[in-house]
Design a protein around this motif. Structure first.
Motif, PDB file in Angstrom:
ATOM      1  N   LEU A  39      35.521  44.243  45.329  1.00 38.07           N
ATOM      2  CA  LEU A  39      34.857  44.814  46.519  1.00 38.07           C
ATOM      3  C   LEU A  39      33.920  43.850  47.278  1.00 38.07           C
ATOM      4  O   LEU A  39      33.830  43.837  48.274  1.00 38.07           O
ATOM      5  CB  LEU A  39      33.896  46.165  45.969  1.00 38.07           C
ATOM      6  CG  LEU A  39      32.996  46.727  47.077  1.00 38.07           C
ATOM      7  CD1 LEU A  39      32.884  48.274  47.003  1.00 38.07           C
ATOM      8  CD2 LEU A  39      31.473  46.159  47.033  1.00 38.07           C
ATOM      9  N   CYS A  40      33.459  42.775  46.335  1.00 41.54           N
ATOM     10  CA  CYS A  40      32.788  41.803  47.098  1.00 41.54           C
ATOM     11  C   CYS A  40      33.558  41.065  47.727  1.00 41.54           C
ATOM     12  O   CYS A  40      32.966  39.958  48.593  1.00 41.54           O
ATOM     13  CB  CYS A  40      32.139  40.865  45.713  1.00 41.54           C
ATOM     14  SG  CYS A  40      33.335  40.022  44.951  1.00 41.54           S
ATOM     15  N   PHE A  41      35.006  40.929  47.704  1.00 38.48           N
ATOM     16  CA  PHE A  41      35.735  40.117  48.692  1.00 38.48           C
ATOM     17  C   PHE A  41      36.077  38.645  48.206  1.00 38.48           C
ATOM     18  O   PHE A  41      37.102  38.040  48.457  1.00 38.48           O
ATOM     19  CB  PHE A  41      35.305  40.375  50.081  1.00 38.48           C
ATOM     20  CG  PHE A  41      35.941  39.180  50.924  1.00 38.48           C
ATOM     21  CD1 PHE A  41      37.120  39.003  51.284  1.00 38.48           C
ATOM     22  CD2 PHE A  41      35.101  38.310  51.532  1.00 38.48           C
ATOM     23  CE1 PHE A  41      37.663  37.881  52.087  1.00 38.48           C
ATOM     24  CE2 PHE A  41      35.678  37.101  52.335  1.00 38.48           C
ATOM     25  CZ  PHE A  41      36.983  37.005  52.600  1.00 38.48           C
ATOM     26  N   VAL A  42      35.049  38.156  47.261  1.00 42.16           N
ATOM     27  CA  VAL A  42      35.259  36.837  47.010  1.00 42.16           C
ATOM     28  C   VAL A  42      35.859  36.596  45.739  1.00 42.16           C
ATOM     29  O   VAL A  42      36.152  35.495  45.545  1.00 42.16           O
ATOM     30  CB  VAL A  42      33.972  35.963  47.578  1.00 42.16           C
ATOM     31  CG1 VAL A  42      33.592  36.163  48.761  1.00 42.16           C
ATOM     32  CG2 VAL A  42      33.008  36.251  46.505  1.00 42.16           C
ATOM     33  N   ARG A  43      36.054  37.665  44.830  1.00 40.41           N
ATOM     34  CA  ARG A  43      36.526  37.498  43.712  1.00 40.41           C
ATOM     35  C   ARG A  43      37.879  38.057  43.615  1.00 40.41           C
ATOM     36  O   ARG A  43      38.058  39.237  43.964  1.00 40.41           O
ATOM     37  CB  ARG A  43      35.652  37.992  42.527  1.00 40.41           C
ATOM     38  CG  ARG A  43      34.098  37.109  42.418  1.00 40.41           C
ATOM     39  CD  ARG A  43      33.301  37.715  41.400  1.00 40.41           C
ATOM     40  NE  ARG A  43      33.395  36.912  40.209  1.00 40.41           N
ATOM     41  CZ  ARG A  43      32.854  35.788  39.844  1.00 40.41           C
ATOM     42  NH1 ARG A  43      32.322  35.208  40.893  1.00 40.41           N
ATOM     43  NH2 ARG A  43      33.144  35.278  38.822  1.00 40.41           N
ATOM     44  N   ALA A  44      39.039  37.493  43.059  1.00 40.76           N
ATOM     45  CA  ALA A  44      40.284  37.987  43.368  1.00 40.76           C
ATOM     46  C   ALA A  44      41.091  37.783  42.055  1.00 40.76           C
ATOM     47  O   ALA A  44      40.817  37.005  41.276  1.00 40.76           O
ATOM     48  CB  ALA A  44      40.966  37.412  44.571  1.00 40.76           C
ATOM     49  N   CYS A  45      42.112  38.568  42.120  1.00 42.12           N
ATOM     50  CA  CYS A  45      43.301  38.493  41.068  1.00 42.12           C
ATOM     51  C   CYS A  45      44.482  37.348  41.419  1.00 42.12           C
ATOM     52  O   CYS A  45      45.049  37.879  42.121  1.00 42.12           O
ATOM     53  CB  CYS A  45      43.805  39.670  40.443  1.00 42.12           C
ATOM     54  SG  CYS A  45      45.102  39.517  39.135  1.00 42.12           S
ATOM     55  N   HIS A  46      44.498  36.239  40.855  1.00 44.19           N
ATOM     56  CA  HIS A  46      45.436  35.216  41.217  1.00 44.19           C
ATOM     57  C   HIS A  46      45.952  34.837  40.021  1.00 44.19           C
ATOM     58  O   HIS A  46      45.309  34.208  38.750  1.00 44.19           O
ATOM     59  CB  HIS A  46      44.916  34.022  41.969  1.00 44.19           C
ATOM     60  CG  HIS A  46      44.516  34.253  43.297  1.00 44.19           C
ATOM     61  ND1 HIS A  46      44.037  33.421  44.116  1.00 44.19           N
ATOM     62  CD2 HIS A  46      44.761  35.463  44.299  1.00 44.19           C
ATOM     63  CE1 HIS A  46      43.992  33.916  45.444  1.00 44.19           C
ATOM     64  NE2 HIS A  46      44.078  35.309  45.360  1.00 44.19           N
ATOM     65  N   ASP A  47      47.327  35.065  39.744  1.00 37.86           N
ATOM     66  CA  ASP A  47      48.122  34.354  38.239  1.00 37.86           C
ATOM     67  C   ASP A  47      47.564  35.186  37.295  1.00 37.86           C
ATOM     68  O   ASP A  47      47.197  34.657  36.307  1.00 37.86           O
ATOM     69  CB  ASP A  47      47.906  33.095  38.278  1.00 37.86           C
ATOM     70  CG  ASP A  47      48.762  32.124  39.374  1.00 37.86           C
ATOM     71  OD1 ASP A  47      49.850  32.871  39.923  1.00 37.86           O
ATOM     72  OD2 ASP A  47      48.166  31.158  39.532  1.00 37.86           O
TER      73      ASP A  47
END
Length: 361
Positions: A39-47
């Motif tokens: 929801l914060c937009f800046v923390r994401a799931c990559h690999d």
């Protein structure tokens, strides 16, 4: 200058199942799939891992008076280099920095700077501290912590302006590196938090108690008063009594004026008399230092001795006037200590606001 790191590794997360990971940074505990953002937009799931996508990228830098954070008992009169990124882990309908905190556009992050660059620039500019503000530093915790470490190496303090919405384990690491904080206690109502911020009250209260009992961080509180939502005498009494009982009477409280913004354009601005009433309620309930904000109120913005009642620090907006503290932070008249972090003489930065471009060396 080194380039920003768009996939900066983080450690507060765990795998939920074969397709999702959970971010453990804040009480939202976002469960996201590969390529998705929290929801914060800046923390994401990559690999298959949670990464920070805004490390080294800012929405802009500016030199402010420390009183604008607001911090009235922390290095008064000194300049602070302020910056933020994008996004937020709350969904406040009344957000007054919505152009940054609600942004989902990387173009918002127009100024790149790594932690060592920020510390060096703050030192060159004569800033006594660096503030993580405009949006909540909790969501860019790794960037903020590394910047704080770099600042400390040059004798510069680190200041967090935050809603205090963070989980217990990262809370310890985050505040270990902060010297001061202003925590936004948005209301003393769970209904308000749920309805208007999409969050919960208790984690914020837990953060405040943690700051008081487990850290040496100097912190002050801000309460933005919204007409008809969180400005009743009943709520103000409950909140200020809780503060005195759980945090002590010496934690300064700032009652700030709302202006219509973001998704709450249907509410009127806060009348100045509401702020004065809130300040009086706080003082009557034992809060020693209560202030009004976002309005011109020299009396409500000044600091008075709790021993003899005389003026200690005069403020007119962000300009300091009379100063009656000794070099070690005591009242010149009666000797009563004024809690806070003070230098022998106040700063003279005043109300200036100076934008800074990190690329302009």
């Amino acid at each position: 200058m080194p380039a920003p790191i768009t996939d900066y590794p983080t450690k507060y997360w765990h795998r939920v199942d074969e397709t999702r990971v959970q971010c453990d940074l804040c009480p939202r505990e976002c469960k996201i799939k590969e390529g998705q953002q929290g929801l914060c937009f800046v923390r994401a799931c990559h690999d298959g891992k949670i990464v920070l996508t805004t490390y080294g990228r800012s929405s802009g830098f500016c030199i402010d008076p420390i009183e604008k954070k607001p911090l009235n008992h922390y290095l008064p009169g000194t300049p602070v280099l302020s910056f933020g990124t994008a996004g937020c882990n709350l969904s406040c309908r009344f957000c007054q920095n919505w152009d940054m905190s609600k942004s989902r556009e990387m173009d918002t992050l127009a100024d790149a700077a790594m932690p060592a660059d920020i510390a060096a620039r703050a030192s060159r500019l004569g800033c006594r501290s660096v503030a993580f503000t405009y949006n909540d530093p909790v969501i860019f915790m790794e960037y903020a912590v590394d910047t704080a470490i770099a600042c400390h190496e040059l004798g510069i303090k680190a200041v967090a302006v935050t809603a205090g919405y963070i989980s217990p384990e990262p809370r310890v690491e985050f505040y270990k590196h902060m010297d001061a904080a202003n925590v936004d206690l948005k209301s003393f109502s769970e209904k308000f938090y749920h309805k208007l911020t999409g969050a919960h009250l208790q984690p914020v209260l837990d953060t405040l108690v943690y700051l008081k009992e487990q850290t040496r961080v100097w912190f002050e509180l801000t309460n933005l008063l919204i007409p008809g939502e969180n400005d009743s005498d009943e709520e103000l009494n409950q909140m200020t009594r809780w503060v005195v009982e759980n945090l002590g009477p010496d934690v300064p409280m700032h009652f700030s004026a709302f202006h219509p913004d973001w998704k709450m354009l249907d509410h009127p601005p806060t009348p100045p008399e509401t702020l004065t009433r809130a300040r009086e309620i706080a003082l009557s309930n034992g809060v020693h230092y209560a202030y009004t904000g976002n309005v011109h109120d020299a009396s409500g913005g000044s600091t008075y001795c709790t021993g003899c009642g005389k003026l200690l620090i005069e403020r007119d907006w962000y300009e300091l006037g009379e100063w009656h503290l000794t070099a070690d932070g005591h009242c010149e008249y009666c000797g009563t200590a004024c809690p806070g972090v003070f230098e022998e003489t106040p700063g003279s930065w005043g109300a200036k606001r100076v934008p800074v471009r990190m690329g302009d060396w």
